[in-house]
Scaffold this active site. Sequence first.
Site, PDB file in Angstrom:
ATOM      1  N   CYS A 191     -12.905 -11.197  20.974  1.00  0.00           N
ATOM      2  CA  CYS A 191     -12.084 -10.351  20.100  1.00  0.00           C
ATOM      3  C   CYS A 191     -10.866  -9.805  20.845  1.00  0.00           C
ATOM      4  CB  CYS A 191     -12.918  -9.197  19.537  1.00  0.00           C
ATOM      5  SG  CYS A 191     -13.650  -8.123  20.784  1.00  0.00           S
ATOM      6  N   CYS A 219      -7.274   1.920  -0.737  1.00  0.00           N
ATOM      7  CA  CYS A 219      -7.253   1.231   0.558  1.00  0.00           C
ATOM      8  C   CYS A 219      -7.314  -0.258   0.263  1.00  0.00           C
ATOM      9  CB  CYS A 219      -8.424   1.660   1.443  1.00  0.00           C
ATOM     10  SG  CYS A 219      -8.428   0.832   3.058  1.00  0.00           S
ATOM     11  N   CYS A 263       0.838  -1.207   0.000  1.00  0.00           N
ATOM     12  CA  CYS A 263       0.000   0.000   0.000  1.00  0.00           C
ATOM     13  C   CYS A 263       0.871   1.256   0.000  1.00  0.00           C
ATOM     14  CB  CYS A 263      -0.915   0.020   1.213  1.00  0.00           C
ATOM     15  SG  CYS A 263      -1.994   1.474   1.284  1.00  0.00           S
TER      16      CYS A 263
END
Length: 465
Positions: free
Chosen positions: A420, A167, A83
Amino acid sequence: MTVTIGETLVADVHRLDKKGNGQAVLWRESEQGSNPKKLKLTIPQTLPGETVQVIVDQPEKRRRKALPEKILKANPERVEAPCPHFELCGGCVWQHWSYEGQLKHKTGHVQEALESVGLDPSLVQDTIGMEEPWHYRNKMEFTFSPEGDLGLHEQGNFRKIIPLETCLIAGRNMVDATMEVSKWVKEHQLNGYNKDTHQGLLRHLMVRESFATGEVMLALFATESPEGDLAKAAEDLIARITANYPNVKSLLWLVNTDWADRTQSEETFVLAGRDFIYDELGGYRYRLWFDTFFQTNPVQAQKLVDLALEMGKPEKEEKMIDLFCGVGTFSLPFAARVKELAGIEIVETSIESAKRNALDNDLHNTTFLARDARRGIDEVHESWGLADLLLIDPPRSGAGGKVMRRIGRAQPKRIVYVSCNPDTFATDVAELLPFGYTLETVQPVDLFPHTVHVECVALLVLQEG
């Protein structure tokens, strides 16, 4: 050594912190000749075992952050970040690490969390990764700079926005639609919101996409309504999106004048389509509004559901509680397999969504309560007795000792814990052991490639006698 301002130093990275940044220690001598003192360095974009060259400003401080000037000895798992925004953007922290290396580290994180509370780390299976760990997110929140640039926050700098060109973790359709909005802002010379002066028009752009249905939501957060002087610009936005992006089924303009930097709405204008989109998971349909919490990686979310069903082994004559149920992501597939299911969630809008989602999927054996966890468990037990199976999917902060002890006293036969956060997961699980539960297995799943986050699905079983 004596460290001076602006001096180039060589540091050995020995570990990563919880944010995924490299950690190094240098020793500095005091001018008075006393014992050397530690200079602890946080060095982003580095990996364990690497030797790097850094420049340190303000070395008199005990802790400093420094970007690597040069990698002198690289970790064998280092790769080229694809990226163009990686070095500045705060969205990803590990694009410079091979995906296999990331997965091994995440497995180790879960193992260390269990070991820290006295649990057996060998219960942790290898982390399940993605075949294609790019363009996996179905929701993104972008921010406008005061100048009207649309992008993501700079790493470690909440007030600076990196203008977006692409992105690599967002869905491709989301990126295309986002770039169209960015172009519209520039052509109409609209300004963004200044967090310091609390002046300016545009604050955020939220983009959601259903990978199952293809539907997209664009939600623009602004400090004024799309009326008066803004009417012509709003009409142009509607024309652009409806002509070029037929998958956008919800185009929203949401007014937020609050100083708090959150994606919230005081007034909602539906510019085109409806105020929600449809998504699907495991054959079940869900309605998603702008503020609906839903798993942001649908491919891996399906694996979470499949693992929960496999571990929980729901049976037709059983009663079940889904704690922290949200909009019913786990509730619906479990409800189709048990006699009765009660979902408990403190957020009322999520409960209303869960009720609607159950009806949309023709499930009529569910009860959803807007209660805190402990009160909800007590209320369910008073109405139809003890549950055979309990699923818990708490926020990152975990359920907490009081909730876990309440679950332990309720004595469900099996508990499926979806987490999580490995650290709070381990702490919560340890609370259940005195109540006769055994941790059987822990399966990490990578929902957020190129970030530090890792999810787990675990099974606890109540031992007889």
